[in-house]
Design a protein around this motif. Structure first.
Motif, short mmCIF file in Angstrom:
data_model
loop_
_atom_site.label_atom_id
_atom_site.label_comp_id
_atom_site.label_asym_id
_atom_site.label_seq_id
_atom_site.Cartn_x
_atom_site.Cartn_y
_atom_site.Cartn_z
N GLU A 2 0.82 -1.21 0.00
CA GLU A 2 0.00 0.00 0.00
C GLU A 2 0.85 1.27 0.00
O GLU A 2 0.48 2.26 -0.61
N ILE B 133 -6.59 7.54 3.42
CA ILE B 133 -7.69 7.58 4.38
C ILE B 133 -7.32 8.62 5.43
O ILE B 133 -6.38 8.43 6.20
N THR B 134 -8.08 9.68 5.44
CA THR B 134 -7.82 10.75 6.40
C THR B 134 -8.34 10.35 7.77
O THR B 134 -9.10 9.40 7.92
N ASP B 135 -7.94 11.11 8.78
CA ASP B 135 -8.40 10.84 10.14
C ASP B 135 -9.92 10.99 10.22
O ASP B 135 -10.58 10.23 10.93
N LYS B 136 -10.47 11.96 9.49
CA LYS B 136 -11.92 12.18 9.51
C LYS B 136 -12.65 10.97 8.93
O LYS B 136 -13.65 10.51 9.49
N ILE B 137 -12.16 10.46 7.81
CA ILE B 137 -12.79 9.29 7.18
C ILE B 137 -12.67 8.08 8.10
O ILE B 137 -13.62 7.32 8.27
N GLU B 138 -11.51 7.90 8.70
CA GLU B 138 -11.31 6.78 9.61
C GLU B 138 -12.26 6.87 10.80
O GLU B 138 -12.85 5.87 11.23
N GLN B 139 -12.47 8.08 11.32
CA GLN B 139 -13.39 8.28 12.43
C GLN B 139 -14.82 7.93 12.01
O GLN B 139 -15.55 7.27 12.75
N GLN B 140 -15.23 8.35 10.81
CA GLN B 140 -16.56 8.04 10.32
C GLN B 140 -16.74 6.53 10.14
O GLN B 140 -17.79 5.98 10.48
N LEU B 141 -15.72 5.87 9.61
CA LEU B 141 -15.79 4.41 9.45
C LEU B 141 -15.92 3.70 10.79
O LEU B 141 -16.69 2.75 10.93
N MET B 142 -15.18 4.16 11.79
CA MET B 142 -15.25 3.55 13.11
C MET B 142 -16.62 3.77 13.75
O MET B 142 -17.14 2.89 14.43
#
Length: 80
Positions: A3, A12-21
């Motif tokens: 990768e 994957i930004t921190d915001k996207i990772e937070q939304q996924l979690m």
């Protein structure tokens, strides 16, 4: 697959990772994501969930004797 060296891989930004979690730890992640498939089509929740699971595939299982069971989820949709 490497990768870090894949220039076409989206970050994957921190915001996207937070939304996924939040989705993953939510009450019904499969239902929520399934409802986002064809939202203009009313009902058919089971079909939408089946399509979602087909899109993300299943988990490959490895048995104690070394045999691997494929993780594909197979569905058959029939209509009138």
């Amino acid at each position: 697959y490497d990768e870090e060296n894949d220039k076409n891989s989206p970050a994957i930004t921190d915001k996207i990772e937070q939304q996924l979690m939040e989705i993953a730890n939510g009450e019904d992640p499969v239902g929520l994501l399934g409802a986002s498939i064809a939202p203009e089509i009313y009902g058919h929740e089971d079909i939408k969930k089946a399509l979602l699971l087909q899109l993300v595939s299943g988990c490959t299982r490895k048995l104690p004797d070394g045999m691997r069971i494929r993780g594909d989820i197979n569905i058959c949709l029939m209509g009138d």
